[in-house]
Motif scaffolding. Structure first.
Motif, PDB file in Angstrom:
ATOM      1  N   PRO A 191      -3.788   4.893   5.727  1.00  0.00           N
ATOM      2  CA  PRO A 191      -3.754   3.830   6.735  1.00  0.00           C
ATOM      3  C   PRO A 191      -5.051   3.739   7.520  1.00  0.00           C
ATOM      4  CG  PRO A 191      -1.682   5.029   6.722  1.00  0.00           C
ATOM      5  CD  PRO A 191      -2.611   5.776   5.819  1.00  0.00           C
ATOM      6  N   GLU A 192      -5.679   4.890   7.805  1.00  0.00           N
ATOM      7  CA  GLU A 192      -6.918   4.881   8.574  1.00  0.00           C
ATOM      8  C   GLU A 192      -8.023   4.109   7.843  1.00  0.00           C
ATOM      9  OE1 GLU A 192      -4.555   8.511   9.575  1.00  0.00           O
ATOM     10  OE2 GLU A 192      -5.221   7.522   7.728  1.00  0.00           O
ATOM     11  N   LYS A 193      -8.108   4.292   6.546  1.00  0.00           N
ATOM     12  CA  LYS A 193      -9.161   3.611   5.791  1.00  0.00           C
ATOM     13  C   LYS A 193      -8.888   2.109   5.693  1.00  0.00           C
ATOM     14  CE  LYS A 193     -12.139   4.229   1.799  1.00  0.00           C
ATOM     15  NZ  LYS A 193     -12.424   5.052   0.589  1.00  0.00           N
ATOM     16  N   LEU A 194      -7.625   1.752   5.507  1.00  0.00           N
ATOM     17  CA  LEU A 194      -7.295   0.330   5.507  1.00  0.00           C
ATOM     18  C   LEU A 194      -7.650  -0.311   6.842  1.00  0.00           C
ATOM     19  CD1 LEU A 194      -3.823  -0.082   3.738  1.00  0.00           C
ATOM     20  CD2 LEU A 194      -6.045  -0.844   2.907  1.00  0.00           C
ATOM     21  N   ALA A 195      -7.373   0.420   7.926  1.00  0.00           N
ATOM     22  CA  ALA A 195      -7.624  -0.126   9.260  1.00  0.00           C
ATOM     23  C   ALA A 195      -9.106  -0.408   9.479  1.00  0.00           C
ATOM     24  CB  ALA A 195      -7.099   0.834  10.324  1.00  0.00           C
ATOM     25  N   GLN A 196      -9.971   0.379   8.868  1.00  0.00           N
ATOM     26  CA  GLN A 196     -11.408   0.145   9.007  1.00  0.00           C
ATOM     27  C   GLN A 196     -11.832  -1.171   8.358  1.00  0.00           C
ATOM     28  OE1 GLN A 196     -13.323   3.600   7.344  1.00  0.00           O
ATOM     29  NE2 GLN A 196     -12.382   5.000   8.816  1.00  0.00           N
ATOM     30  N   SER A 197     -11.134  -1.553   7.293  1.00  0.00           N
ATOM     31  CA  SER A 197     -11.512  -2.760   6.553  1.00  0.00           C
ATOM     32  C   SER A 197     -10.749  -4.007   6.974  1.00  0.00           C
ATOM     33  CB  SER A 197     -11.286  -2.533   5.046  1.00  0.00           C
ATOM     34  OG  SER A 197     -12.186  -1.586   4.530  1.00  0.00           O
ATOM     35  N   PHE A 198      -9.610  -3.836   7.644  1.00  0.00           N
ATOM     36  CA  PHE A 198      -8.778  -4.994   7.978  1.00  0.00           C
ATOM     37  C   PHE A 198      -8.399  -5.017   9.463  1.00  0.00           C
ATOM     38  CE2 PHE A 198      -8.084  -4.252   3.451  1.00  0.00           C
ATOM     39  CZ  PHE A 198      -8.264  -5.528   2.928  1.00  0.00           C
ATOM     40  N   PRO A 199      -9.363  -4.984  10.363  1.00  0.00           N
ATOM     41  CA  PRO A 199      -9.022  -5.036  11.790  1.00  0.00           C
ATOM     42  C   PRO A 199      -8.445  -6.405  12.167  1.00  0.00           C
ATOM     43  CG  PRO A 199     -11.388  -5.251  11.500  1.00  0.00           C
ATOM     44  CD  PRO A 199     -10.827  -4.922  10.143  1.00  0.00           C
ATOM     45  N   SER A 200      -7.333  -6.380  12.907  1.00  0.00           N
ATOM     46  CA  SER A 200      -6.705  -7.616  13.425  1.00  0.00           C
ATOM     47  C   SER A 200      -6.509  -8.661  12.330  1.00  0.00           C
ATOM     48  CB  SER A 200      -7.557  -8.195  14.564  1.00  0.00           C
ATOM     49  OG  SER A 200      -7.710  -7.268  15.601  1.00  0.00           O
ATOM     50  N   ASN A 207       0.828  -1.210   0.000  1.00  0.00           N
ATOM     51  CA  ASN A 207       0.000   0.000   0.000  1.00  0.00           C
ATOM     52  C   ASN A 207       0.858   1.255   0.000  1.00  0.00           C
ATOM     53  OD1 ASN A 207      -2.740   1.414   0.596  1.00  0.00           O
ATOM     54  ND2 ASN A 207      -1.378   2.228   2.171  1.00  0.00           N
ATOM     55  N   ASP A 208       0.329   2.282  -0.632  1.00  0.00           N
ATOM     56  CA  ASP A 208       0.884   3.624  -0.491  1.00  0.00           C
ATOM     57  C   ASP A 208      -0.263   4.610  -0.656  1.00  0.00           C
ATOM     58  OD1 ASP A 208       3.860   4.864  -0.434  1.00  0.00           O
ATOM     59  OD2 ASP A 208       2.488   6.246  -1.436  1.00  0.00           O
ATOM     60  N   ILE A 209      -0.215   5.681   0.102  1.00  0.00           N
ATOM     61  CA  ILE A 209      -1.308   6.651   0.056  1.00  0.00           C
ATOM     62  C   ILE A 209      -1.406   7.325  -1.302  1.00  0.00           C
ATOM     63  CG2 ILE A 209       0.083   8.559   0.954  1.00  0.00           C
ATOM     64  CD1 ILE A 209      -2.395   9.423   2.562  1.00  0.00           C
ATOM     65  N   SER A 210      -0.285   7.391  -2.031  1.00  0.00           N
ATOM     66  CA  SER A 210      -0.247   8.027  -3.345  1.00  0.00           C
ATOM     67  C   SER A 210      -0.480   6.993  -4.437  1.00  0.00           C
ATOM     68  CB  SER A 210       1.105   8.720  -3.563  1.00  0.00           C
ATOM     69  OG  SER A 210       1.297   9.048  -4.923  1.00  0.00           O
ATOM     70  N   ALA A 211      -1.521   7.178  -5.241  1.00  0.00           N
ATOM     71  CA  ALA A 211      -1.814   6.230  -6.325  1.00  0.00           C
ATOM     72  C   ALA A 211      -0.706   6.228  -7.369  1.00  0.00           C
ATOM     73  CB  ALA A 211      -3.153   6.574  -6.969  1.00  0.00           C
ATOM     74  N   SER A 212      -0.141   7.393  -7.677  1.00  0.00           N
ATOM     75  CA  SER A 212       0.923   7.441  -8.682  1.00  0.00           C
ATOM     76  C   SER A 212       2.165   6.710  -8.197  1.00  0.00           C
ATOM     77  CB  SER A 212       1.264   8.894  -9.027  1.00  0.00           C
ATOM     78  OG  SER A 212       1.696   9.606  -7.875  1.00  0.00           O
ATOM     79  N   ARG A 213       2.499   6.863  -6.912  1.00  0.00           N
ATOM     80  CA  ARG A 213       3.645   6.134  -6.367  1.00  0.00           C
ATOM     81  C   ARG A 213       3.349   4.647  -6.253  1.00  0.00           C
ATOM     82  NH1 ARG A 213       7.671   8.042  -3.392  1.00  0.00           N
ATOM     83  NH2 ARG A 213       7.198   6.659  -1.631  1.00  0.00           N
ATOM     84  N   ALA A 214       2.111   4.309  -5.952  1.00  0.00           N
ATOM     85  CA  ALA A 214       1.750   2.901  -5.845  1.00  0.00           C
ATOM     86  C   ALA A 214       1.830   2.197  -7.199  1.00  0.00           C
ATOM     87  CB  ALA A 214       0.349   2.760  -5.259  1.00  0.00           C
ATOM     88  N   GLN A 215       1.661   2.939  -8.290  1.00  0.00           N
ATOM     89  CA  GLN A 215       1.803   2.335  -9.618  1.00  0.00           C
ATOM     90  C   GLN A 215       3.208   1.787  -9.824  1.00  0.00           C
ATOM     91  OE1 GLN A 215      -0.237   1.473 -11.845  1.00  0.00           O
ATOM     92  NE2 GLN A 215      -2.104   2.656 -11.548  1.00  0.00           N
ATOM     93  N   ALA A 216       4.207   2.450  -9.224  1.00  0.00           N
ATOM     94  CA  ALA A 216       5.569   1.937  -9.318  1.00  0.00           C
ATOM     95  C   ALA A 216       5.684   0.573  -8.638  1.00  0.00           C
ATOM     96  CB  ALA A 216       6.547   2.929  -8.697  1.00  0.00           C
ATOM     97  N   MET A 217       4.919   0.370  -7.568  1.00  0.00           N
ATOM     98  CA  MET A 217       4.924  -0.933  -6.904  1.00  0.00           C
ATOM     99  C   MET A 217       4.339  -2.009  -7.793  1.00  0.00           C
ATOM    100  SD  MET A 217       4.171  -0.455  -2.850  1.00  0.00           S
ATOM    101  CE  MET A 217       2.538   0.266  -3.018  1.00  0.00           C
ATOM    102  N   VAL A 218       3.304  -1.656  -8.550  1.00  0.00           N
ATOM    103  CA  VAL A 218       2.708  -2.628  -9.472  1.00  0.00           C
ATOM    104  C   VAL A 218       3.785  -3.155 -10.416  1.00  0.00           C
ATOM    105  CG1 VAL A 218       1.063  -2.971 -11.341  1.00  0.00           C
ATOM    106  CG2 VAL A 218       0.394  -1.630  -9.340  1.00  0.00           C
TER     107      VAL A 218
END
Length: 462
Positions: free
Chosen positions: A168-177, A139-150
């Motif tokens: 990170p806050e939004k990910l945490a809402q969907s993936f607790p523990s 994950n990265d908060i920046s979509a353009s930077r995350a494209q480099a990860m792809v």
């Protein structure tokens, strides 16, 4: 290089008598290194193929220092301009930056999150260590930077990954523990990179540790909530600032009493941090830039590799349940039975191979969901570049294998049509897997002794 006076005062207080040695490190030559993709090749075999590689990086046995050199055929080597780089056999990475991926105790089958992952160096390291099992979220908060990860994950042939671009806050809402292991290589003031990237000095003047510390604590709070009981979190920065390093770890221990600091595994060339159990890499003591690491564990037991509760499922117009052979009947027969029988998911005209047991959550921005196999148009399947890089030589029946010293390899990587006369090959005309010394590079359409180039335009040799 002119360093800010305030910074120099802080470093003198931090280092004491060792301060002059630190200043002297700025006059030394920059260290270069690369890290083996153990998903495709062993470090020993890579070194045998590229003898200019020097000793291993102490904290990352997959890594090697290098200073340039020649291959066995005496050709001058530039690692970023070598066919093996395009085959995903290694990643060019500063030596100290290898330490987080090496120190997080990843085990096969783990659910792993690289929370601040772009451009993907540490994500590729974690993905290779999973060895095709479990799942990696990069994950990265920046979509353009995350494209480099792809791109980097696809070059590495990491098939069991999701790439997301969320806070990170939004990910945490969907993936607790949810995660067994989490890496937080946090944005920081970058003091450890001043010697390598002088532009970081300007950022330090404008922002500095006081700007980054609250940002880091917000990220860490989300990370802790996503860590399952018994899971491990590795926190790292490339700064010397105690505010961003040991002070943040101490704050974590106060705020989340369920966390404890674990000793970093083995004697890997680290120096002890200012908090017991933490580690630092100092440029005046080691061949690398500045880095800080702390490994923490959440108390309690948990279902390793299994979600506490799967309450959300695949969303959008996606269908699953068909095998690769059923979804791409014109292409799958070129594979062995293991690939033909793999279950795939379909989104519009695209096919994906999903990590086993991991589910896509609603409301999350995904840039890649598993391995992108290819797309169908007018009833015909077109394989993706990522699929080629995820294969082993024996997985595909139609193939052409060039020697690394054959000049046609470079022409292929530049996107040119090339002849394959006299090159070891198998299979028939049509879609063909192009290899270099047994390692896949990409696709071509073969007609007798001619290869019509299908190499990814965005990956071409420049």
């Amino acid at each position: 290089m002119e360093l800010p006076k305030e910074y120099l005062v802080r470093m003198q207080e931090l280092l004491g008598e060792e301060y002059p040695e630190y200043l002297d490190s700025f006059s030394k030559a920059r260290v270069t290194a690369l890290r083996t993709n153990t998903r495709k090749i062993s470090p020993e075999e890579l070194k045998a193929r590229m003898p200019f590689l020097e000793e291993s990086v102490p904290w990352a046995p997959e890594g090697f220092y290098f200073s340039g050199g020649k291959t066995k055929d005496s050709a001058q080597v530039t690692p970023a301009k070598h066919p093996y780089y395009f085959a995903g056999l290694y990643y060019l990475q500063e030596a100290s930056a290898m330490s987080p991926g090496a120190m997080l105790p990843v085990e096969p089958g783990d659910r792993v999150l690289d929370l601040c992952g772009a451009p993907g160096g540490k994500a590729t390291h974690l993905g290779a260590r999973l060895a095709g099992t479990g799942v990696l979220f990069a994950n990265d908060i920046s979509a353009s930077r995350a494209q480099a990860m792809v791109k980097n994950l696809e070059l590495f042939g990491i098939e069991n990954s999701y790439v997301t671009a969320e806070t990170p806050e939004k990910l945490a809402q969907s993936f607790p523990s949810y995660f067994d292991k989490i890496l937080v290589d946090a944005p920081c003031s970058g003091e450890g990179m001043f010697r390598r990237e002088s532009a970081m000095v300007k950022d330090w003047v404008q922002k500095g540790p006081s700007y980054y510390q609250p940002v880091q604590r917000e990220i860490l709070t989300s990370a802790v909530s996503m860590l399952r009981p018994g899971g491990m979190l590795l926190y790292s920065t490339c700064t010397f600032s105690r505010e961003e390093d040991e002070d943040n770890v101490a704050w974590l221990l106060r705020t989340f009493p369920e966390l404890t600091v674990l000793p970093l595994p083995g004697n890997r060339g680290f120096s002890e941090g200012f908090l017991p159990g933490t580690g630092r890499i100092w440029p005046q003591r080691a061949r690398g830039e500045g880095h800080f690491l702390a490994l923490l564990q959440k108390e309690g037991g948990g279902n390793r590799g299994k979600a506490v509760e799967e309450t959300q499922d695949w969303t959008g117009k996606q269908r699953s349940g068909r095998t690769f052979a059923e979804a791409a009947p014109d292409f799958a027969p070129l594979f062995g039975s293991a690939w033909q029988d793999k279950p795939v998911s379909e989104e519009k005209d695209s096919l994906y191979l999903l990590p086993e047991g991991a589910q896509k959550r609603a409301g999350i921005r995904y840039l890649r969901t598993g391995l992108f196999l290819g797309s169908r148009k007018n009833g015909r399947f077109t394989p993706s570049p990522a699929l080629a890089l995820a294969l082993q030589k024996e997985d595909f029946s139609n193939r052409v294998d060039f020697s690394g010293s054959d000049g046609r390899v470079i022409r292929y990587l530049k996107g040119e049509t090339v002849a394959c006369e006299g090159v070891p090959s198998s299979g028939e005309d049509g879609w063909t897997l192009v290899l270099v010394d047994g390692f896949p590079l990409g696709w071509a359409k073969r007609s007798k002794d001619t290869l019509k180039n299908k190499y990814h335009p965005g990956w071409r040799w420049q």
